[in-house]
Design a protein around this motif. Structure first.
Motif, mmCIF file in Angstrom:
data_model
loop_
_atom_site.group_PDB
_atom_site.id
_atom_site.type_symbol
_atom_site.label_atom_id
_atom_site.label_comp_id
_atom_site.label_asym_id
_atom_site.label_seq_id
_atom_site.Cartn_x
_atom_site.Cartn_y
_atom_site.Cartn_z
ATOM 1 N N GLU A 2 51.567 -4.512 16.352
ATOM 2 C CA GLU A 2 50.914 -5.716 15.826
ATOM 3 C C GLU A 2 51.942 -6.761 15.418
ATOM 4 N N ILE A 3 53.191 -6.314 15.288
ATOM 5 C CA ILE A 3 54.299 -7.206 14.939
ATOM 6 C C ILE A 3 55.375 -6.990 15.997
ATOM 7 N N ASP A 4 55.971 -8.074 16.458
ATOM 8 C CA ASP A 4 57.090 -7.986 17.398
ATOM 9 C C ASP A 4 58.198 -7.153 16.762
ATOM 10 N N SER A 5 58.564 -6.037 17.394
ATOM 11 C CA SER A 5 59.518 -5.115 16.770
ATOM 12 C C SER A 5 60.953 -5.620 16.811
ATOM 13 N N VAL A 44 60.006 4.141 3.803
ATOM 14 C CA VAL A 44 59.900 3.213 2.670
ATOM 15 C C VAL A 44 60.708 3.730 1.491
ATOM 16 N N THR A 45 60.613 5.038 1.228
ATOM 17 C CA THR A 45 61.401 5.625 0.142
ATOM 18 C C THR A 45 62.892 5.457 0.399
ATOM 19 N N ALA A 88 55.556 -0.791 3.596
ATOM 20 C CA ALA A 88 54.731 0.105 4.410
ATOM 21 C C ALA A 88 53.843 -0.686 5.361
ATOM 22 N N GLU A 89 53.307 -1.799 4.877
ATOM 23 C CA GLU A 89 52.468 -2.642 5.735
ATOM 24 C C GLU A 89 53.268 -3.194 6.912
ATOM 25 N N LEU A 90 54.497 -3.606 6.650
ATOM 26 C CA LEU A 90 55.369 -4.089 7.722
ATOM 27 C C LEU A 90 55.633 -3.000 8.751
#
Length: 480
Positions: free
Chosen positions: A473-476, A220-221, A463-465
């Motif tokens: 949990e999310i299609d990469s 994220v940074t 960060a949540e993504l």
């Protein structure tokens, strides 16, 4: 368990079953030599996993079985021995005929648990049953991994039944496709093979989880840094008026300035990609020829596939004060949008080929016999979302790209296929209107080079993504 106070697992199996690929994936070490030829591992090599300077688990890549029938026969003839693996190693340590077998069993003799790797795409043979039985007789905690790298499921049920008779746990695990979430599931499953391991493995999994969270924060940074630098980036050139003989000369300088501007943004992206690879410990890296990550940042294909759609761009632009619409309710998401907003969306969100002229404005100032040409910062409202989508896709691949993948034969017609994705796109289209507003305001502040009160919230969104991507949990979309 080996004599050290950490879980230690010997990875076993006959030659070319995929042992080294499993070790590379579990240890995140893509420098482990992986050869498609059978029998290339001739010694037992230890690969510790170190987190914060502390070894939390160790895997040992062993040679393939050479004389399993002889070992089993010896085990059955010496069942009175309290520790068969240790007794065999002591008896044959100096016998060159059994040098590979001794190297294979030395970690087990020292107390390591066992992970047997088998190729579930192939028919089970008598030799396989021999290996299962001799490993059962070692009385060590044992897990079997069905490392089926193909679409052939014909023999999987037979393998499951046979392995269940000799092993405490049987897991399917594709070492060429395993994600972070699947690696954690495998570690959790190891707790079931010996209750005495639970405290150490709990600590190991907790260490992995904390380390992964640090990597997400570091990513994220890196992303925030990329966006800030890209949105404030500018290039300048000072030219003597005497060198400008015609308008063509000015146009040539502006063209070179636009090229330098694009090249600078490309370098910022490439530097951030290198940081992401380092965060997730990748040294070996390749991309499919048709990957969006292989396309130029300013190509038509990238511009069309990534970033926001027209409606979202209008909402984002309004949030940043960039549209001509007045009195707009940003919660609108349907056909009730006013004409002023639609006009703003059409003008502000169609990026075309993402050329330098579309990205930023050229400013020309003349003083004391010179002309100063300046390009930047980025003024296009859609570009930061495209750049964000690209680096998120890159993170998705880095997080979910198996370190044992380099051994995969991607040309094999029978390999496990990559996920089919109907439309090539990024992630920003799926953000909520509130998230888009936050990011747009952060981008607007960043363009002005000022600290943004929306940065912390933007960090949380990213960060949540990334957490969702690593937890499956999310299609990469890792193959885009």
């Amino acid at each position: 368990m080996a004599r050290e106070d950490i879980p230690t697992l010997a990875i076993m199996g006959h030659p070319n079953a995929g042992k080294s690929s499993v070790v590379a994936t579990l240890t995140e070490n893509d420098r482990i030599k992986i050869d498609k030829r059978a029998g290339t591992t001739t010694s037992s090599d230890r690969y510790p996993v170190v987190v914060d300077g502390k070894t939390v688990i160790a895997f040992i890549d062993t040679p393939g079985f050479q004389n399993p029938s002889d070992i089993l026969e010896w085990f059955q003839a010496h069942e009175q021995e309290g520790d068969l693996a240790r007794a065999f190693v002591a008896a044959f340590r100096h016998d060159p005929m059994y040098s590979h077998d001794v190297a294979l069993l030395e970690p087990v003799a020292a107390g390591a648990g066992i992970i047997l790797v088998v190729d579930g795409s192939k028919r089970i043979k008598e030799k396989d049953r021999t290996e299962m039985e001799l490993l059962r007789l070692t009385a060590r905690p044992r897990m079997a991994i069905l490392n089926n790298l193909s679409n052939n499921q014909q023999y999987m049920a037979v393998w499951q039944d046979a392995l269940a008779k000799s092993f405490n746990s049987v897991r399917e695990f594709n070492a060429h496709r395993a994600t972070y979430a699947e690696r954690i599931k495998l570690l959790n499953a190891l707790k079931s093979i010996d209750q005495r391991w639970e405290p150490q493995l709990e600590e190991t999994i907790e260490a992995f989880s904390h380390d992964w969270e640090r990597r997400i924060d570091a990513s994220v940074t890196s992303i925030i840094g990329l966006l800030k630098e890209a949105l404030t980036y500018r290039v300048n050139r000072v030219v003597r008026v005497s060198e400008l003989q015609s308008e063509t000369d000015r146009q040539d300088i502006q063209a070179r300035l636009r090229q330098a501007f694009q090249d600078g943004l490309r370098k910022l992206e490439a530097d951030t990609q290198a940081e992401v690879r380092a965060h997730f410990r990748h040294n070996v890296w390749n991309l499919p020829p048709d990957s969006l990550l292989n396309k130029d940042l300013f190509s038509d294909e990238v511009g069309k596939a990534l970033g926001l759609n027209r409606l979202q761009m209008a909402l984002a632009g309004a949030a940043a004060g960039a549209t001509t619409g007045v009195g707009i309710d940003l919660s609108l998401a349907g056909g009730s949008l006013g004409a002023g907003l639609l006009i703003g969306a059409t003008a502000g969100s169609v990026l075309g080929a993402l050329g330098g002229a579309a990205l930023a404005k050229v400013d020309i100032q003349r003083t004391l016999g010179v002309e100063r040409f300046s390009l930047g910062p980025v003024s296009n409202q859609r570009f930061p979302f495209i750049l964000l989508d690209r680096i998120l896709l890159y993170c998705a691949r880095a997080m979910n790209w198996s370190h044992g993948r380099k051994a995969a034969d991607d040309s094999s017609p029978n390999r496990v296929p990559d996920r089919t994705i109907k439309k090539k796109r990024g992630f920003t289209e799926e953000l909520t209107s509130d998230q888009l507003k936050t990011l747009s305001k952060f981008f607007a502040d960043s363009r002005k080079g000022k600290d943004s009160k929306f940065e912390d919230e933007s960090r949380q969104i990213l960060a949540e993504l990334l957490r969702g991507l690593s937890a499956s949990e999310i299609d990469s979309r890792a193959d885009l």
